[in-house]
Design a protein around this motif. Structure first.
Motif, mmCIF file in Angstrom:
data_model
loop_
_atom_site.group_PDB
_atom_site.id
_atom_site.type_symbol
_atom_site.label_atom_id
_atom_site.label_comp_id
_atom_site.label_asym_id
_atom_site.label_seq_id
_atom_site.Cartn_x
_atom_site.Cartn_y
_atom_site.Cartn_z
ATOM 1 N N SER A 79 0.827 -1.204 0.000
ATOM 2 C CA SER A 79 0.000 0.000 0.000
ATOM 3 C C SER A 79 0.867 1.262 0.000
ATOM 4 O O SER A 79 0.528 2.253 -0.650
ATOM 5 C CB SER A 79 -0.976 -0.081 1.177
ATOM 6 N N ALA A 80 2.017 1.238 0.702
ATOM 7 C CA ALA A 80 2.876 2.431 0.738
ATOM 8 C C ALA A 80 3.553 2.674 -0.612
ATOM 9 O O ALA A 80 3.770 3.821 -1.010
ATOM 10 C CB ALA A 80 3.927 2.272 1.834
ATOM 11 N N ILE A 81 3.871 1.601 -1.323
ATOM 12 C CA ILE A 81 4.447 1.770 -2.665
ATOM 13 C C ILE A 81 3.368 2.328 -3.604
ATOM 14 O O ILE A 81 3.604 3.273 -4.366
ATOM 15 C CB ILE A 81 5.023 0.436 -3.199
ATOM 16 N N SER A 83 0.787 4.152 -2.928
ATOM 17 C CA SER A 83 0.414 5.548 -2.650
ATOM 18 C C SER A 83 1.580 6.503 -2.890
ATOM 19 O O SER A 83 1.416 7.722 -2.817
ATOM 20 C CB SER A 83 -0.045 5.683 -1.197
ATOM 21 N N GLY A 84 2.783 5.967 -3.129
ATOM 22 C CA GLY A 84 3.948 6.813 -3.342
ATOM 23 C C GLY A 84 4.627 7.236 -2.046
ATOM 24 O O GLY A 84 5.632 7.944 -2.046
ATOM 25 N N GLU A 85 4.079 6.776 -0.907
ATOM 26 C CA GLU A 85 4.650 7.129 0.392
ATOM 27 C C GLU A 85 6.041 6.524 0.573
ATOM 28 O O GLU A 85 6.937 7.153 1.128
ATOM 29 C CB GLU A 85 3.723 6.515 1.450
ATOM 30 N N LEU A 86 6.194 5.289 0.138
ATOM 31 C CA LEU A 86 7.501 4.593 0.216
ATOM 32 C C LEU A 86 8.141 4.694 -1.163
ATOM 33 O O LEU A 86 7.629 4.153 -2.146
ATOM 34 C CB LEU A 86 7.280 3.126 0.608
ATOM 35 N N ARG A 87 9.283 5.426 -1.200
ATOM 36 C CA ARG A 87 9.906 5.698 -2.495
ATOM 37 C C ARG A 87 11.049 4.716 -2.761
ATOM 38 O O ARG A 87 11.606 4.122 -1.828
ATOM 39 C CB ARG A 87 10.407 7.142 -2.535
ATOM 40 N N ARG A 162 12.831 11.153 10.974
ATOM 41 C CA ARG A 162 12.970 12.622 10.950
ATOM 42 C C ARG A 162 14.367 13.044 10.519
ATOM 43 O O ARG A 162 14.536 13.986 9.756
ATOM 44 C CB ARG A 162 12.648 13.154 12.356
ATOM 45 N N GLU A 163 15.397 12.301 10.971
ATOM 46 C CA GLU A 163 16.763 12.761 10.745
ATOM 47 C C GLU A 163 17.356 12.285 9.426
ATOM 48 O O GLU A 163 18.377 12.807 8.986
ATOM 49 C CB GLU A 163 17.656 12.295 11.913
ATOM 50 N N ASP A 164 16.743 11.296 8.788
ATOM 51 C CA ASP A 164 17.320 10.777 7.540
ATOM 52 C C ASP A 164 16.204 10.488 6.531
ATOM 53 O O ASP A 164 15.443 9.531 6.698
ATOM 54 C CB ASP A 164 18.103 9.487 7.861
ATOM 55 N N PRO A 165 16.100 11.318 5.480
ATOM 56 C CA PRO A 165 15.000 11.162 4.525
ATOM 57 C C PRO A 165 15.063 9.851 3.730
ATOM 58 O O PRO A 165 14.093 9.523 3.032
ATOM 59 C CB PRO A 165 15.153 12.371 3.593
ATOM 60 N N SER A 166 16.166 9.107 3.850
ATOM 61 C CA SER A 166 16.185 7.814 3.156
ATOM 62 C C SER A 166 15.472 6.732 3.984
ATOM 63 O O SER A 166 15.358 5.590 3.552
ATOM 64 C CB SER A 166 17.623 7.384 2.833
ATOM 65 N N ASN A 167 15.006 7.111 5.173
ATOM 66 C CA ASN A 167 14.257 6.168 6.010
ATOM 67 C C ASN A 167 12.757 6.442 5.916
ATOM 68 O O ASN A 167 12.330 7.601 5.889
ATOM 69 C CB ASN A 167 14.666 6.315 7.488
ATOM 70 N N TRP A 168 11.975 5.377 5.913
ATOM 71 C CA TRP A 168 10.506 5.516 5.926
ATOM 72 C C TRP A 168 9.952 4.654 7.055
ATOM 73 O O TRP A 168 10.186 3.444 7.105
ATOM 74 C CB TRP A 168 9.914 5.055 4.588
ATOM 75 N N TRP A 169 9.234 5.315 7.976
ATOM 76 C CA TRP A 169 8.680 4.623 9.155
ATOM 77 C C TRP A 169 7.320 4.038 8.783
ATOM 78 O O TRP A 169 6.405 4.763 8.399
ATOM 79 C CB TRP A 169 8.576 5.627 10.314
ATOM 80 N N ALA A 170 7.204 2.715 8.904
ATOM 81 C CA ALA A 170 6.013 2.009 8.402
ATOM 82 C C ALA A 170 4.790 2.138 9.316
ATOM 83 O O ALA A 170 3.670 1.943 8.855
ATOM 84 C CB ALA A 170 6.349 0.535 8.184
ATOM 85 N N ARG A 171 4.993 2.432 10.610
ATOM 86 C CA ARG A 171 3.883 2.715 11.547
ATOM 87 C C ARG A 171 2.828 1.610 11.598
ATOM 88 O O ARG A 171 1.634 1.844 11.390
ATOM 89 C CB ARG A 171 3.193 4.039 11.192
ATOM 90 N N GLN A 172 3.256 0.385 11.940
ATOM 91 C CA GLN A 172 2.276 -0.718 12.002
ATOM 92 C C GLN A 172 1.180 -0.471 13.042
ATOM 93 O O GLN A 172 0.085 -1.005 12.944
ATOM 94 C CB GLN A 172 2.958 -2.056 12.265
ATOM 95 N N GLN A 173 1.489 0.359 14.047
ATOM 96 C CA GLN A 173 0.487 0.588 15.100
ATOM 97 C C GLN A 173 -0.696 1.419 14.636
ATOM 98 O O GLN A 173 -1.766 1.369 15.235
ATOM 99 C CB GLN A 173 1.161 1.302 16.277
ATOM 100 N N SER A 174 -0.480 2.236 13.585
ATOM 101 C CA SER A 174 -1.564 3.148 13.196
ATOM 102 C C SER A 174 -1.965 3.050 11.733
ATOM 103 O O SER A 174 -3.058 3.489 11.379
ATOM 104 C CB SER A 174 -1.168 4.595 13.514
ATOM 105 N N THR A 175 -1.136 2.456 10.866
ATOM 106 C CA THR A 175 -1.513 2.474 9.456
ATOM 107 C C THR A 175 -2.752 1.605 9.203
ATOM 108 O O THR A 175 -2.817 0.449 9.655
ATOM 109 C CB THR A 175 -0.348 2.021 8.544
ATOM 110 N N PRO A 176 -3.719 2.132 8.444
ATOM 111 C CA PRO A 176 -4.909 1.336 8.119
ATOM 112 C C PRO A 176 -4.562 0.102 7.282
ATOM 113 O O PRO A 176 -5.356 -0.853 7.235
ATOM 114 C CB PRO A 176 -5.787 2.298 7.303
#
Ligand SMILES: Cc1ncc(COP(=O)(O)O)c(C=O)c1O
Length: 354
Positions: A79-81, A83-87, A162-176
């Motif tokens: 889903s993140a790919i 939506s373009g969220e995960l680049r 926040r500190e490294d734009p090459s990282n993407w936090w997947a947020r399993q606790q809140s992502t629908p």
């Protein structure tokens, strides 16, 4: 069975199959990730003798990565790919007890995304070694400190993003996408496997995705299905989650400090058992039923067995097994570990010193 076997009451209801499963129906998959979902239900035959309810366990350790979290690893990354969220090439970051990271690793290997997991000291050695084997970076964090503490595992994941734009936090606790994975797979599977007869659904809670997503789907098919969230008494009995859920006096003032993917409007009851009871029952399940279940699975099955005596005849109770007991054989399913960690009584019951 021989006559001698059938004379032993301990073996009643237990027999070797007379034949192997039909070889013509063995599945063939086009790749590893196709082997996520479609996990079996197994009927429980010996743990609840004489109970009016029938119990099944949904064995999600049959997913290729060994746990239910393969489903959300795929679902969240897909889903993140989309939506373009995960680049392209970004690193997937999250915090958790290990299983989700295995799911992310499988999805990440297939899509070119490396994975970092912030874990806590309770990460089992089996899972830690498997994560390293799959190329996952493990960052130590803590679950037992408040969210504004620098060593808090969620705070570390947030900081990495926040500190490294090459990282993407997947947020399993809140992502629908987490409950959605169960709405699309686990729920329809349980419905189909019970021919719509399921009356009770039990699953242990961490992010809440499994109990909420599967429960939401089952209630769309039959609003009378009872959804029961299970948890360890030590973790949840005095928590804000329990107080808010049960609307105990003063609940309106409490902070909603639990994961957004725990959807309270889907859950009918929260049931708990102590950690010692569950560890003991995990051993008992293996010795009685031949099922090697992880601890959260033993927890749900214990509550399912107690429930089976209170329900109407014809009730069909499905307890979820998120992972295998194999992941715990150097800790809770190891007699030496039990003796060193305050559970000697359990060790003495199942593995007496000779
Ligand atoms: C072994 C095990 N059981 C149960 C759960 C809870 O599942 P959920 O996060 O969907 O609530 C998890 C999740 O971390 C898990 O790893």
């Amino acid at each position: 069975m021989t006559d001698a076997d059938s004379a032993d009451p301990a073996l009643e209801g237990w027999a070797l199959p007379t034949a192997f499963r039909d070889p013509a129906h063995a599945p063939v998959a086009a790749d590893a990730l196709e082997l996520v979902g479609g996990t079996p239900l197994v009927r429980v035959n010996r743990l609840a003798p004489g109970a009016p309810g029938t119990i099944y366990v949904k064995l999600d350790q049959y997913n290729i990565g060994g746990s239910s979290k393969d489903r959300i690893g795929i679902g969240i990354v897909r889903s993140a790919i989309a939506s373009g969220e995960l680049r392209t090439g970004q690193r997937i970051i999250d915090f958790g007890a290990g299983n989700t990271a295995i799911g992310y690793a499988l999805a990440g290997l297939a899509t070119g995304h490396p994975v970092t997991i912030v874990s806590s000291p309770s990460l089992s050695p089996e899972k830690a070694n498997l994560l390293r084997f799959l190329g996952v970076d493990i960052v130590p964090g803590r679950a037992d400190v408040p969210s504004d503490h620098p060593e808090n595992w969620a705070a570390i994941a947030e900081r990495y993003e926040r500190e490294d734009p090459s990282n993407w936090w997947a947020r399993q606790q809140s992502t629908p996408a987490n409950p959605q994975s169960h709405i699309e797979s686990t729920g329809p599977e349980v419905w189909a496997q019970t021919d719509g007869a399921v009356t009770h659904w039990l699953a242990a809670v961490a992010t809440g995705g499994t109990v909420s997503g599967t429960g939401r789907y089952l209630k769309t098919r039959n609003p009378l299905v009872q959804v029961i969230a299970t948890d360890f008494a030590e973790k949840v009995d005095d928590s804000n989650l329990r107080q808010i859920f049960e609307r105990r006096p003063g609940w309106e003032e409490l902070e909603r400090d639990f994961p957004p993917n725990i959807e309270l409007d889907v859950i009918d009851a929260i049931e708990t058992r102590s950690r010692a009871e569950v560890i003991d029952y995990g051993w008992h399940i293996a010795r009685t039923e031949g099922l090697v279940l992880g601890l959260s699975s033993a927890l749900s099955l214990k509550i399912a067995v107690d429930l089976a005596y209170r329900v109407d005849p014809g009730s069909v109770i499905v307890a979820f097994s998120a992972d295998s007991g194999r992941d715990y054989v150097s800790r809770e399913y190891n007699a030496d570990w039990l003796r060193e960690n305050g559970f000697a009584e359990i060790a003495d019951t199942y593995s007496p010193a000779s």
